[in-house]
Every structure is written in structure tokens, then in C-alpha cells.
Design a protein around this motif. Sequence first.
Motif, PDB file in Angstrom:
ATOM      1  N   GLY A   1      47.386  24.491  46.330  1.00 43.91           N
ATOM      2  CA  GLY A   1      45.710  24.264  45.874  1.00 43.91           C
ATOM      3  C   GLY A   1      45.642  24.388  44.332  1.00 43.91           C
ATOM      4  N   PRO A   2      44.541  24.233  43.914  1.00 41.34           N
ATOM      5  CA  PRO A   2      44.175  24.805  42.412  1.00 41.34           C
ATOM      6  C   PRO A   2      43.893  26.376  42.103  1.00 41.34           C
ATOM      7  CG  PRO A   2      42.131  24.079  43.734  1.00 41.34           C
ATOM      8  CD  PRO A   2      43.336  24.030  44.652  1.00 41.34           C
ATOM      9  N   VAL A   3      43.831  27.004  43.208  1.00 40.66           N
ATOM     10  CA  VAL A   3      43.797  28.639  42.861  1.00 40.66           C
ATOM     11  C   VAL A   3      45.074  29.247  42.331  1.00 40.66           C
ATOM     12  CG1 VAL A   3      43.138  30.781  44.012  1.00 40.66           C
ATOM     13  CG2 VAL A   3      41.855  28.552  44.665  1.00 40.66           C
ATOM     14  N   LYS A   4      44.773  29.871  41.363  1.00 42.09           N
ATOM     15  CA  LYS A   4      46.088  30.613  40.823  1.00 42.09           C
ATOM     16  C   LYS A   4      46.413  31.932  41.457  1.00 42.09           C
ATOM     17  CE  LYS A   4      47.906  32.786  36.654  1.00 42.09           C
ATOM     18  NZ  LYS A   4      47.661  32.887  35.213  1.00 42.09           N
ATOM     19  N   ILE A   5      47.714  32.181  41.891  1.00 38.75           N
ATOM     20  CA  ILE A   5      48.124  33.405  42.716  1.00 38.75           C
ATOM     21  C   ILE A   5      48.822  33.921  41.762  1.00 38.75           C
ATOM     22  CG2 ILE A   5      49.591  33.802  44.523  1.00 38.75           C
ATOM     23  CD1 ILE A   5      49.174  31.382  45.888  1.00 38.75           C
TER      24      ILE A   5
ATOM     25  N   GLU B   1      43.470  34.735  41.425  1.00 37.82           N
ATOM     26  CA  GLU B   1      42.246  34.656  40.311  1.00 37.82           C
ATOM     27  C   GLU B   1      41.237  33.999  40.846  1.00 37.82           C
ATOM     28  OE1 GLU B   1      41.871  32.681  36.077  1.00 37.82           O
ATOM     29  OE2 GLU B   1      43.803  34.059  36.532  1.00 37.82           O
ATOM     30  N   ILE B   2      39.949  34.347  40.767  1.00 36.99           N
ATOM     31  CA  ILE B   2      38.734  33.614  41.126  1.00 36.99           C
ATOM     32  C   ILE B   2      38.643  32.448  40.179  1.00 36.99           C
ATOM     33  CG2 ILE B   2      36.327  33.724  41.091  1.00 36.99           C
ATOM     34  CD1 ILE B   2      36.511  36.811  42.118  1.00 36.99           C
ATOM     35  N   PRO B   3      38.524  31.235  40.823  1.00 41.32           N
ATOM     36  CA  PRO B   3      38.685  29.984  39.741  1.00 41.32           C
ATOM     37  C   PRO B   3      36.971  29.909  39.026  1.00 41.32           C
ATOM     38  CG  PRO B   3      38.419  29.364  42.155  1.00 41.32           C
ATOM     39  CD  PRO B   3      38.589  30.725  41.961  1.00 41.32           C
ATOM     40  N   ASP B   4      36.652  29.148  38.136  1.00 43.80           N
ATOM     41  CA  ASP B   4      35.602  29.000  37.468  1.00 43.80           C
ATOM     42  C   ASP B   4      34.928  27.961  38.456  1.00 43.80           C
ATOM     43  OD1 ASP B   4      36.170  30.081  35.192  1.00 43.80           O
ATOM     44  OD2 ASP B   4      37.037  28.432  34.296  1.00 43.80           O
TER      45      ASP B   4
END
Length: 252
Positions: free
Chosen positions: A47-51, A93-96
Motif C-alpha cells: 500500500g501507500p503507507v511508508k514503513i 509514517e503517518i501519511p498526509d
Amino acid sequence: MHLDISFQMLTNNETKLINSLVKKKFRQKYNKFIVEGVKIIGELRNGPVKIHKIFSTDPSVFPDENLIELISENELKKISQLVQPNTVLALCEIPDEKPIQTEGLILVLDDVRDPGNLGTIIRMADWFGIEQILCSNETVDLYNPKVIQATMGSFLRVQINYTDLNEFFKNYKNPVLGTFMKGENIYETQIPKNAAIVLGNEANGISEELNSFMTDKISIPRFGKSQMTESLNVAMATAIILSQSASQNFKK
């Protein structure tokens, strides 16, 4: 063939950082949150969330993942928020936030405080194809570990926004259906495809300041004779309302 598996020790800084993320102020400070469980983290990886890093006690989990760090069960217990820790925990990381959308059927949560309720509501939204949930600023934080756990990965597929609901409704042009103990029978109500369905606080319902924005008041009728059950859990109510809405669209 013998495999040389080396387990790492968590640094004090890693332990302190991860444990601090239980609190919202530190999630906001570091812009990070944690996720536990093989299933959810498996979805995260695509997915788009950065780990930032994955900690695991099992060498066979995600063997192709270069961000993984093998740790012992005792090390995992130091950072896990679960009573029975899973085998894997990810620091993310919490995405925008994405821009708020006003079209389609959206759920609006006014001061929902229980993490389990929010997580379950997000799962319900995902199940019934609701793409956006709008939360008051007082609603429990999406990135609370208990919320993330309760979503079972659905937070990756449902857009969640936090905003001042009073300001939002001042410019919202579609119908606003508020859930109340006394309102129009949900089974006799036509739920528009473009509308907001508002669910309130577990103890107090929808706040008085939002009442003026309600174009319709809806209610789930009680069929049982017992008066001991005073109300439905907000997540249960959400499931019933979304099921009724889906049923109406299915019949068309």
C-alpha cells in the motif's frame, strides 16, 4: 542446510520511541504509528503507507523484506501493545490526509471515543463500499494502536479525515441524516446516494450544535419487548444502517 539466523537487540531509543506512540501527542510529534500482525502488515507492504522498519520473531515472515529486523519474543513484548503479541510489528509514517470529498455516501462521526468502535466502523465502511469517513476533531485518533488493530487493515482502503464538523456542514449541500433514538424508521427511509450519515458519541449521541444541520432524523426501531437494552452500540448501528442502504441500492 543450517541457516545462520541472528536476532537483534532493540536499542533503548527504539523501545522508547515505539512505546511512546501509544499517546497521540507523540504520534503527532514523530509523525509515526505502529501496526501489529502478519495480515495487516502484509497489506501495508503493498500500500501507500511508508514503513520505516519491521520487527519480527519469525524468520520466515516476509523473507524478501529488506526492512525487517529479527528480534526475540522477549524483545517484541517490550514494544507490543497486545496482551498476546503477534510475531511482527511495523513502525510506519503517518501519511498526509487527502482532501475531503463531498459526493457519495459518507459517514460522519461526532465525538466517537472508543477505539474499538472506530476500528469496527472503518471495517463496516470497507465492507459496504463507503469510501470516506469524516471525524470530528474530538473523535478518537485513527492511529491509536487499538483503532488500527480493530480495522484489520481496512484503514488502508477507507479515507479518514478529521475536521471541524460545524464548519464542514455550513458548506455541505447534500442531505444530512442524523441517527437518534427517536426519528424516522430506518426501514421506511430512503437513504440518498449522495448524503452524510451522522453518528454521535457513545453516551451523548449527536451534539446539540450539530442538530441544526440535520435534514432528517433517523432511528433503528426496537423489535424486542425488553426495555433493558437502552440503545445500540454505535458500531452496531452503523452496520445496520449501511446494510439497509446497501439493500435499497441492491433492489434498484
